[in-house]
Design a protein around this motif. Sequence first.
Motif, mmCIF file in Angstrom:
data_model
loop_
_atom_site.group_PDB
_atom_site.id
_atom_site.type_symbol
_atom_site.label_atom_id
_atom_site.label_comp_id
_atom_site.label_asym_id
_atom_site.label_seq_id
_atom_site.Cartn_x
_atom_site.Cartn_y
_atom_site.Cartn_z
ATOM 1 N N GLU A 1 -76.140 -7.829 -34.685
ATOM 2 C CA GLU A 1 -76.260 -8.259 -33.294
ATOM 3 C C GLU A 1 -76.520 -7.061 -32.385
ATOM 4 O OE1 GLU A 1 -76.389 -11.266 -32.235
ATOM 5 O OE2 GLU A 1 -75.968 -12.160 -34.195
ATOM 6 N N TRP A 2 -75.841 -5.950 -32.639
ATOM 7 C CA TRP A 2 -76.018 -4.751 -31.829
ATOM 8 C C TRP A 2 -77.459 -4.234 -31.922
ATOM 9 C CZ3 TRP A 2 -73.564 -2.071 -28.161
ATOM 10 C CH2 TRP A 2 -73.921 -0.741 -27.947
ATOM 11 N N LYS A 3 -77.987 -4.192 -33.124
ATOM 12 C CA LYS A 3 -79.361 -3.707 -33.290
ATOM 13 C C LYS A 3 -80.370 -4.665 -32.664
ATOM 14 C CE LYS A 3 -78.461 -1.083 -37.556
ATOM 15 N NZ LYS A 3 -78.769 -0.954 -39.003
ATOM 16 N N GLN A 4 -80.135 -5.984 -32.820
ATOM 17 C CA GLN A 4 -81.050 -6.957 -32.213
ATOM 18 C C GLN A 4 -81.029 -6.860 -30.696
ATOM 19 O OE1 GLN A 4 -79.899 -10.790 -33.848
ATOM 20 N NE2 GLN A 4 -81.757 -10.854 -35.074
ATOM 21 N N PHE A 5 -79.849 -6.656 -30.131
ATOM 22 C CA PHE A 5 -79.726 -6.576 -28.679
ATOM 23 C C PHE A 5 -80.537 -5.405 -28.132
ATOM 24 C CE2 PHE A 5 -77.570 -4.817 -24.935
ATOM 25 C CZ PHE A 5 -77.592 -5.916 -24.090
ATOM 26 N N TRP A 6 -80.386 -4.224 -28.728
ATOM 27 C CA TRP A 6 -81.083 -3.056 -28.220
ATOM 28 C C TRP A 6 -82.553 -3.025 -28.610
ATOM 29 C CZ3 TRP A 6 -79.234 -0.543 -24.354
ATOM 30 C CH2 TRP A 6 -77.856 -0.493 -24.153
ATOM 31 N N ALA A 7 -82.921 -3.856 -29.592
ATOM 32 C CA ALA A 7 -84.343 -3.944 -29.942
ATOM 33 C C ALA A 7 -85.134 -4.713 -28.901
ATOM 34 C CB ALA A 7 -84.502 -4.604 -31.316
ATOM 35 N N SER A 8 -84.416 -5.521 -28.096
ATOM 36 C CA SER A 8 -85.079 -6.285 -27.041
ATOM 37 C C SER A 8 -85.361 -5.382 -25.850
ATOM 38 C CB SER A 8 -84.200 -7.462 -26.611
ATOM 39 O OG SER A 8 -84.728 -8.083 -25.449
ATOM 40 N N SER A 9 -86.526 -5.528 -25.253
ATOM 41 C CA SER A 9 -86.865 -4.742 -24.069
ATOM 42 C C SER A 9 -86.340 -5.379 -22.788
ATOM 43 C CB SER A 9 -88.392 -4.593 -23.962
ATOM 44 O OG SER A 9 -89.008 -5.881 -23.856
ATOM 45 N N PHE A 10 -85.858 -6.619 -22.885
ATOM 46 C CA PHE A 10 -85.448 -7.368 -21.697
ATOM 47 C C PHE A 10 -83.927 -7.454 -21.535
ATOM 48 C CE2 PHE A 10 -84.178 -11.611 -20.053
ATOM 49 C CZ PHE A 10 -84.556 -11.434 -18.736
ATOM 50 N N LEU A 11 -83.191 -7.739 -22.620
ATOM 51 C CA LEU A 11 -81.766 -8.033 -22.513
ATOM 52 C C LEU A 11 -80.936 -6.872 -21.972
ATOM 53 C CD1 LEU A 11 -81.110 -10.215 -25.688
ATOM 54 C CD2 LEU A 11 -81.507 -10.937 -23.330
ATOM 55 N N PRO A 12 -81.121 -5.632 -22.446
ATOM 56 C CA PRO A 12 -80.317 -4.543 -21.854
ATOM 57 C C PRO A 12 -80.532 -4.389 -20.353
ATOM 58 C CG PRO A 12 -81.311 -3.834 -23.920
ATOM 59 C CD PRO A 12 -81.936 -5.148 -23.574
ATOM 60 N N LYS A 13 -81.771 -4.585 -19.892
ATOM 61 C CA LYS A 13 -82.040 -4.499 -18.459
ATOM 62 C C LYS A 13 -81.344 -5.641 -17.709
ATOM 63 C CE LYS A 13 -86.584 -2.432 -19.325
ATOM 64 N NZ LYS A 13 -88.054 -2.623 -19.221
ATOM 65 N N LEU A 14 -81.342 -6.833 -18.312
ATOM 66 C CA LEU A 14 -80.695 -7.985 -17.677
ATOM 67 C C LEU A 14 -79.199 -7.756 -17.502
ATOM 68 C CD1 LEU A 14 -80.768 -10.996 -16.750
ATOM 69 C CD2 LEU A 14 -80.322 -11.614 -19.128
ATOM 70 N N VAL A 15 -78.565 -7.221 -18.512
ATOM 71 C CA VAL A 15 -77.116 -7.013 -18.467
ATOM 72 C C VAL A 15 -76.730 -6.044 -17.347
ATOM 73 C CG1 VAL A 15 -75.189 -5.980 -19.740
ATOM 74 C CG2 VAL A 15 -76.695 -7.611 -20.870
ATOM 75 N N ILE A 16 -77.579 -5.084 -17.046
ATOM 76 C CA ILE A 16 -77.278 -4.114 -15.995
ATOM 77 C C ILE A 16 -77.741 -4.603 -14.629
ATOM 78 C CG2 ILE A 16 -77.674 -1.773 -15.172
ATOM 79 C CD1 ILE A 16 -75.928 -1.908 -17.652
ATOM 80 N N LEU A 17 -78.988 -5.100 -14.553
ATOM 81 C CA LEU A 17 -79.571 -5.436 -13.254
ATOM 82 C C LEU A 17 -78.978 -6.701 -12.642
ATOM 83 C CD1 LEU A 17 -83.358 -4.609 -13.812
ATOM 84 C CD2 LEU A 17 -81.661 -3.321 -12.501
ATOM 85 N N LEU A 18 -78.619 -7.698 -13.460
ATOM 86 C CA LEU A 18 -78.111 -8.958 -12.909
ATOM 87 C C LEU A 18 -76.842 -8.749 -12.092
ATOM 88 C CD1 LEU A 18 -78.342 -12.025 -12.666
ATOM 89 C CD2 LEU A 18 -76.986 -12.225 -14.748
ATOM 90 N N PRO A 19 -75.787 -8.127 -12.641
ATOM 91 C CA PRO A 19 -74.599 -7.928 -11.799
ATOM 92 C C PRO A 19 -74.837 -7.036 -10.597
ATOM 93 C CG PRO A 19 -74.365 -6.767 -13.892
ATOM 94 C CD PRO A 19 -75.557 -7.646 -14.022
ATOM 95 N N VAL A 20 -75.699 -6.020 -10.759
ATOM 96 C CA VAL A 20 -75.959 -5.112 -9.636
ATOM 97 C C VAL A 20 -76.637 -5.857 -8.487
ATOM 98 C CG1 VAL A 20 -77.303 -3.109 -8.903
ATOM 99 C CG2 VAL A 20 -76.035 -3.036 -11.059
ATOM 100 N N LEU A 21 -77.691 -6.629 -8.787
ATOM 101 C CA LEU A 21 -78.431 -7.337 -7.737
ATOM 102 C C LEU A 21 -77.593 -8.444 -7.103
ATOM 103 C CD1 LEU A 21 -81.980 -7.583 -9.393
ATOM 104 C CD2 LEU A 21 -81.223 -6.051 -7.573
ATOM 105 N N VAL A 22 -76.866 -9.210 -7.928
ATOM 106 C CA VAL A 22 -76.048 -10.302 -7.386
ATOM 107 C C VAL A 22 -74.943 -9.751 -6.490
ATOM 108 C CG1 VAL A 22 -74.412 -12.130 -7.977
ATOM 109 C CG2 VAL A 22 -76.541 -11.926 -9.248
#
Length: 369
Positions: free
Chosen positions: A12-33
């Motif tokens: 799961e850890w490798k799949q998560f960081w292999a995505s170009s979108f999910l790591p950005k979502l986890v950081i940007l969503l709480p910051v913007l909201v």
Amino acid sequence: MNSAIIYLLVKEWKQFWASSFLPKLVILLPVLVMLLMPWVSNMEIRNMRIAIVDNDCSSLSEKLMQNVEASEYFIISGVHRTYDAALASLEDNDADAVMVIPQGMEDDLMKGGQVSVHVAANAVNSLKSGLGSGYLTNIITSFGQELQSSSGQDASIPVEIDLQYRYNPYLDNVKFMVPGLMIIIVILVCGFLPTMNIVGEKEKGTIEQINVTPVKKREFIFSKLIFYGFMGVFVFSLSFLLGKLVYGIAPYGGFGEIFVGATLLIIFMSGLGLAVSNFSDSMQQAVFVMLFFMMLFMLMSGIFTPIGSMEKWAQALTYAMPSRYFVDIMRCVCLKGSTFNDLWFNFMMLAIFAVFINAVAIATYKKQS
């Protein structure tokens, strides 16, 4: 923890960081909201519950209570003998405000004097208390104007209001909204990420490789739950840190109550995402189903609209929303300093929902050998 779950967590850890979108979502969503939403929100109130202490027990005090009850904005939750009893109902969330009618009000007004009506409003919901106390002030002022008109006097209005806001004395709406926004972030992240992950594996065909391994279905589900549970705790912690640094939100209660409640909601939302993905064959189907549940959880939990302002059938339906219980936990702990003993029912209901939905997720996962 057995080796199978450890290998699955690494996957799961490798799949998560292999995505170009999910790591950005986890950081940007709480910051913007957290940075944008507190400044663009708005609400209105209805059916505000008011506890009354009638120290006068006269015909005028009865008339004043009738004027309050005749308003579409207020419901008299009870008439108490003492101020302490009324405040206890405010503390227990059985009332939203307390109005104290002073002793000797009728005699003082008949002699041409002035009286002061004390109002204490629960300002945990700053907008609700601000609007509600404003409505109540208008009702009491109108009552004084009626007395003034009937007596033929031109003096100042004989009834004054002594207004007190409890738990949030400066009516800071940010302190009310920010805890709700943290809940929205948890709902979005912990709902969508597990759903998109499993459905994505279905579409890529990688889940079929898992199905033919000796990995048991409970191990597979637990690995997803643990990984996205930790991801949810990270996102919630980041939101809490932003709330502290940007808005100065510091809970009056303990962090233990907040993070236990958050963990239970995270477990529920992750389990719901896994359960939805078990029944979904495509990403679009999973997203639309999760969006339906998330809209329910956000709109019917008291985050935006006070539950007391909803229709009776809608208020009853909110008891089936796990987010309702965590909203109460966040706001009561952050603004009132409530403890586990005060909120035991909310924690119990969250735990029941979390266990139930994850049992459904395990039972509905179809592992083919």
